[in-house]
Design a protein around this motif. Structure first.
Motif, PDB file in Angstrom:
ATOM      1  N   PRO A 128       5.949 -17.546   3.021  1.00 17.18           N
ATOM      2  CA  PRO A 128       7.238 -17.051   3.530  1.00 17.18           C
ATOM      3  C   PRO A 128       8.305 -16.932   2.435  1.00 17.18           C
ATOM      4  N   ASN A 129       8.133 -17.661   1.312  1.00 16.64           N
ATOM      5  CA  ASN A 129       9.135 -17.583   0.231  1.00 16.64           C
ATOM      6  C   ASN A 129       8.811 -16.511  -0.798  1.00 16.64           C
ATOM      7  N   LEU A 130       7.893 -15.624  -0.459  1.00 19.04           N
ATOM      8  CA  LEU A 130       7.511 -14.573  -1.404  1.00 19.04           C
ATOM      9  C   LEU A 130       7.805 -13.204  -0.770  1.00 19.04           C
ATOM     10  N   PRO A 131       9.094 -12.841  -0.672  1.00 22.49           N
ATOM     11  CA  PRO A 131       9.425 -11.619   0.076  1.00 22.49           C
ATOM     12  C   PRO A 131       8.797 -10.352  -0.495  1.00 22.49           C
ATOM     13  N   TYR A 132       8.682 -10.275  -1.821  1.00 22.37           N
ATOM     14  CA  TYR A 132       8.140  -9.038  -2.393  1.00 22.37           C
ATOM     15  C   TYR A 132       6.650  -8.903  -2.051  1.00 22.37           C
ATOM     16  N   LEU A 133       5.931 -10.017  -2.100  1.00 24.66           N
ATOM     17  CA  LEU A 133       4.512  -9.989  -1.721  1.00 24.66           C
ATOM     18  C   LEU A 133       4.372  -9.530  -0.262  1.00 24.66           C
ATOM     19  N   ASN A 134       5.253 -10.044   0.603  1.00 27.42           N
ATOM     20  CA  ASN A 134       5.188  -9.638   2.015  1.00 27.42           C
ATOM     21  C   ASN A 134       5.483  -8.151   2.171  1.00 27.42           C
ATOM     22  N   CYS A 135       6.406  -7.620   1.322  1.00 25.90           N
ATOM     23  CA  CYS A 135       6.682  -6.172   1.369  1.00 25.90           C
ATOM     24  C   CYS A 135       5.431  -5.383   0.985  1.00 25.90           C
ATOM     25  N   ILE A 136       4.695  -5.887  -0.011  1.00 24.47           N
ATOM     26  CA  ILE A 136       3.474  -5.189  -0.457  1.00 24.47           C
ATOM     27  C   ILE A 136       2.459  -5.152   0.696  1.00 24.47           C
ATOM     28  N   ILE A 137       2.335  -6.269   1.398  1.00 21.15           N
ATOM     29  CA  ILE A 137       1.364  -6.316   2.510  1.00 21.15           C
ATOM     30  C   ILE A 137       1.791  -5.338   3.612  1.00 21.15           C
ATOM     31  N   ASN A 138       3.090  -5.341   3.943  1.00 22.59           N
ATOM     32  CA  ASN A 138       3.560  -4.410   4.981  1.00 22.59           C
ATOM     33  C   ASN A 138       3.350  -2.954   4.573  1.00 22.59           C
ATOM     34  N   GLU A 139       3.637  -2.673   3.290  1.00 27.51           N
ATOM     35  CA  GLU A 139       3.500  -1.289   2.832  1.00 27.51           C
ATOM     36  C   GLU A 139       2.021  -0.868   2.836  1.00 27.51           C
ATOM     37  N   THR A 140       1.125  -1.816   2.549  1.00 26.22           N
ATOM     38  CA  THR A 140      -0.317  -1.506   2.620  1.00 26.22           C
ATOM     39  C   THR A 140      -0.713  -1.218   4.070  1.00 26.22           C
ATOM     40  N   PRO A 156       6.876  -0.575  -1.783  1.00 29.55           N
ATOM     41  CA  PRO A 156       7.035  -1.829  -1.015  1.00 29.55           C
ATOM     42  C   PRO A 156       8.496  -2.193  -0.782  1.00 29.55           C
ATOM     43  N   GLU A 157       9.377  -1.830  -1.735  1.00 29.85           N
ATOM     44  CA  GLU A 157      10.779  -2.255  -1.608  1.00 29.85           C
ATOM     45  C   GLU A 157      11.454  -1.637  -0.394  1.00 29.85           C
ATOM     46  N   ARG A 158      10.846  -0.611   0.226  1.00 32.96           N
ATOM     47  CA  ARG A 158      11.479  -0.035   1.418  1.00 32.96           C
ATOM     48  C   ARG A 158      11.633  -1.117   2.498  1.00 32.96           C
ATOM     49  N   PHE A 159      10.704  -2.088   2.518  1.00 35.72           N
ATOM     50  CA  PHE A 159      10.812  -3.144   3.533  1.00 35.72           C
ATOM     51  C   PHE A 159      11.867  -4.174   3.165  1.00 35.72           C
ATOM     52  N   LEU A 170      -3.490  -1.630  -8.278  1.00 36.10           N
ATOM     53  CA  LEU A 170      -4.081  -1.121  -9.523  1.00 36.10           C
ATOM     54  C   LEU A 170      -3.477   0.235  -9.876  1.00 36.10           C
ATOM     55  N   ILE A 171      -3.193   1.037  -8.840  1.00 41.84           N
ATOM     56  CA  ILE A 171      -2.617   2.364  -9.098  1.00 41.84           C
ATOM     57  C   ILE A 171      -1.140   2.225  -9.500  1.00 41.84           C
ATOM     58  N   HIS A 172      -0.502   1.129  -9.055  1.00 44.03           N
ATOM     59  CA  HIS A 172       0.932   0.929  -9.339  1.00 44.03           C
ATOM     60  C   HIS A 172       1.133  -0.384 -10.100  1.00 44.03           C
ATOM     61  N   PRO A 173       0.778  -0.401 -11.403  1.00 48.15           N
ATOM     62  CA  PRO A 173       0.839  -1.681 -12.144  1.00 48.15           C
ATOM     63  C   PRO A 173       2.242  -2.279 -12.171  1.00 48.15           C
ATOM     64  N   GLU A 174       3.287  -1.446 -12.048  1.00 49.33           N
ATOM     65  CA  GLU A 174       4.650  -2.003 -12.076  1.00 49.33           C
ATOM     66  C   GLU A 174       4.885  -2.900 -10.846  1.00 49.33           C
ATOM     67  N   VAL A 175       4.255  -2.526  -9.720  1.00 48.89           N
ATOM     68  CA  VAL A 175       4.388  -3.344  -8.500  1.00 48.89           C
ATOM     69  C   VAL A 175       3.606  -4.662  -8.691  1.00 48.89           C
ATOM     70  N   LEU A 176       2.430  -4.534  -9.291  1.00 47.63           N
ATOM     71  CA  LEU A 176       1.616  -5.722  -9.562  1.00 47.63           C
ATOM     72  C   LEU A 176       2.384  -6.709 -10.454  1.00 47.63           C
ATOM     73  N   HIS A 177       3.036  -6.183 -11.504  1.00 45.49           N
ATOM     74  CA  HIS A 177       3.792  -7.066 -12.408  1.00 45.49           C
ATOM     75  C   HIS A 177       4.956  -7.717 -11.688  1.00 45.49           C
ATOM     76  N   ALA A 178       5.638  -6.937 -10.833  1.00 46.57           N
ATOM     77  CA  ALA A 178       6.788  -7.502 -10.112  1.00 46.57           C
ATOM     78  C   ALA A 178       6.309  -8.608  -9.159  1.00 46.57           C
ATOM     79  N   ALA A 179       5.147  -8.400  -8.537  1.00 47.33           N
ATOM     80  CA  ALA A 179       4.624  -9.419  -7.606  1.00 47.33           C
ATOM     81  C   ALA A 179       4.273 -10.692  -8.378  1.00 47.33           C
ATOM     82  N   ARG A 180       3.692 -10.519  -9.581  1.00 42.31           N
ATOM     83  CA  ARG A 180       3.315 -11.696 -10.374  1.00 42.31           C
ATOM     84  C   ARG A 180       4.569 -12.429 -10.859  1.00 42.31           C
ATOM     85  N   ALA A 181       5.590 -11.644 -11.231  1.00 41.43           N
ATOM     86  CA  ALA A 181       6.840 -12.271 -11.689  1.00 41.43           C
ATOM     87  C   ALA A 181       7.430 -13.115 -10.555  1.00 41.43           C
TER      88      ALA A 181
END
Ligand code: HEM
Length: 508
Positions: free
Chosen positions: A355-367, A421-424, A326-337
């Motif tokens: 496993p085929n959603l690498p950006y979502l997995n990055c978000i979880i790791n960053e959280t 998240p992209e750091r991962f 919610l604080i980073h809507p650009e990340v939310l949009h990228a995850a939805r895309a």
């Protein structure tokens, strides 16, 4: 001459006593103990952790004194480790030495005199419990076979959000409270593993949630008697009565579940679903062949541990992730895309998509990096002398590994305070050394990591894919941490959610 034997009988023990004291003193002087901040008599360093949440107070000590520090909390020696290399030393080279748990008061009461896997000493009983978890509940095969029931529970959360009346139009935005919904989601999944979802009622769930929250708050508060065992000997047991009352309530709930299973076994002579037996079914059949080991107390302890260790941690990780989105809507949009591109808009996400959603997995790791649900891991204790960072660590020292500080260490992370998240992605999503240890490491590492990651992945994917999410109008997301051993969000998350038009047919 008759006084000579008397004199020597007095002098010899005195000499032996003096020599042994002198030997112990020179030995302790020779020891290269880790650095220590100045301390007070009796309380030691307890005053240093009294104000801030413990992981923040301990991180401040590490910033001033270094990554390996020796503290004295009351009469208890504590090794504080706050860097990836020092943590790696503890959980690889000295993993066996640190595989024990300290004997603390809260787990004694909560953990049925430490019969749960989390608190039992390192030894045959712990190995036995760990094997039961691994084989019956958390192996890849067991996780695959319980995947449908997780999908059902996640979809029923999406449905309930969809059926909430819109604030102004039926499919329009609606204000919803997410903390309790996420807790209920994880609880239902765990209850499915422990005792089948059919057997719990909404009321039991509500009562259990209160118990888990209160227990976490009471047991997380520094218990004075843990640091001054002499007080325990004098009969002072801190919040014991409060904890004992909570345990009584919890056991009554779990006791009912066991009795229902037992009655069903008696009635039908069946062991329930043979393909996917619940934890209680597994334990009751083990009890038949070995009633001394698999007592009702052990069954209650394990069930309580599964429902307790899993729900709070997994649900609060999801809640923090949603706050960050919610604080980073650009990340939310990228995850939805990513979800739209990989899954499309004609169906809902499934566990096999994760496993085929690498950006979502990055978000979880960053959280998990910024908000590790168990910021100081569970305390360990050394059962033999060892060296960490070149310093001597005596036997019987409690180990606190500050995962929260390690995850924000500027020596190992670029812009550690930023949510990126992209750091991962840059590192191919791989963990480097022990820079990341939200689930701990080594022998006592969390056995529920695979289950937690599957469930968090599926729940976030479904929520992001099916709904638009926004902050409450005119309000910022409050990121204050609440008290407790886990790191809950102090203020329950409230959001505005709107079903996505393109997903309406999948949701309805
Ligand atoms: C232990 C984190 C979910 C069951 C731990 C430890 C951590 C942790 C840090 C202590 C490791 C150590 O001692 O060094 C988490 C997080 C979770 C999560 C962040 C979710 C995001 C779960 C789930 C389960 C579970 C879903 C159950 C299936 C346990 C148990 C232990 C444990 C039984 C004790 C292990 C032992 O002492 O041998 N967890 N956990 N946890 N966790 Fe989890």
């Amino acid at each position: 001459s008759s006084s000579l034997p008397l004199l020597s009988s007095l002098l010899i023990p005195l000499f032996v006593l003096f020599a042994s004291l002198a030997w112990r003193w020179t030995k302790s002087v020779r020891k290269n103990l880790p650095p220590s901040p100045p301390s007070f008599p009796i309380i030691g360093h307890l005053h240093l952790i009294a104000k801030l949440p413990p992981h923040r107070a301990l991180a401040a000590i590490a910033t001033a004194r270094g990554p390996v520090v020796l503290l004295r909390l009351g009469s208890r020696p504590v090794l504080l480790v706050s860097s990836a290399p020092a943590a790696e030393e503890c959980f690889t080279a000295h993993d066996v030495a640190f595989a024990n748990r300290p004997n603390l008061l809260a787990p004694q009461i909560l953990g049925f005199v430490c019969t749960t896997m989390g608190w039992t000493p390192h030894g045959p009983h712990w190995r036995d419990l760990r094997r039961i978890y691994a084989v019956h509940l958390l192996s890849s095969a067991a996780l695959r076979s319980s995947s449908d029931s997780r999908t059902r529970v996640v979809r029923s959360l999406a449905k309930s959000l969809f059926l909430e009346p819109g604030d102004s139009e039926p499919n329009g935005p609606r204000r919803v409270e997410m903390k309790s919904r996420l807790f209920n989601l994880v609880y239902d999944v765990m209850m499915g593993l422990v005792a089948t979802a059919l057997e719990e009622s909404a009321e039991d769930r509500h009562r259990f949630r209160e118990i888990v929250e209160e227990t976490s708050a009471v047991s997380g508060a520094a218990n004075v008697a843990d640091f001054f065992p002499v007080l325990q000997r004098l009969g002072w047991r801190g919040p014991e009565r409060k904890l004992a009352r909570l345990v009584q309530k919890r056991d009554a709930l779990i006791g009912q579940l066991i009795e229902r299973h037992r009655a069903r076994r008696r009635r039908s002579g069946s062991n329930g679903d043979k393909e996917r037996p619940t934890m209680i079914e597994v334990m009751l059949s083990l009890q038949e062949s070995d009633p001394e080991t698999y007592t009702d107390v052990t069954i209650k302890a394990l069930s309580a541990e599964l429902l307790g260790a899993a729900t709070d941690t997994t649900a609060s990780t999801m809640e923090w992730a949603m706050c960050l989105l919610l604080i980073h809507p650009e990340v939310l949009h990228a995850a939805r895309a990513e979800l739209d591109a990989k899954i499309g808009q004609g169906r809902m996400a499934e566990e096999k998509d994760i496993p085929n959603l690498p950006y979502l997995n990055c978000i979880i790791n960053e959280t998990l990096r910024l908000y590790p649900a168990v910021p100081l891991l569970v305390p360990h204790e050394s059962s033999q002398h060892c060296t960490v960072g070149g310093y001597d660590v005596p036997r019987g020292t409690m180990l606190l590994a500050n995962a929260w500080a390690i995850h924000r260490d500027p020596n190992t992370w670029d812009e550690p305070e930023e949510f990126k998240p992209e750091r991962f992605q840059c590192e191919g999503g791989k963990e480097a050394g022990l820079r990341m240890l939200p689930f701990g490491s080594g022998r006592r590492k969390c056995p529920g990591e695979g289950l937690a990651m599957r469930l968090i992945g599926l729940a976030l994917a479904t929520l992001i894919h099916c709904f638009e999410w926004e902050k409450l109008p005119g309000e910022e997301v409050d990121m204050t941490e609440g008290p407790g051993l886990t790191m809950p969000k102090a203020k329950p998350l409230e959001v505005v959610c709107t079903p996505r038009h393109t997903m309406l047919h999948a949701l309805s």
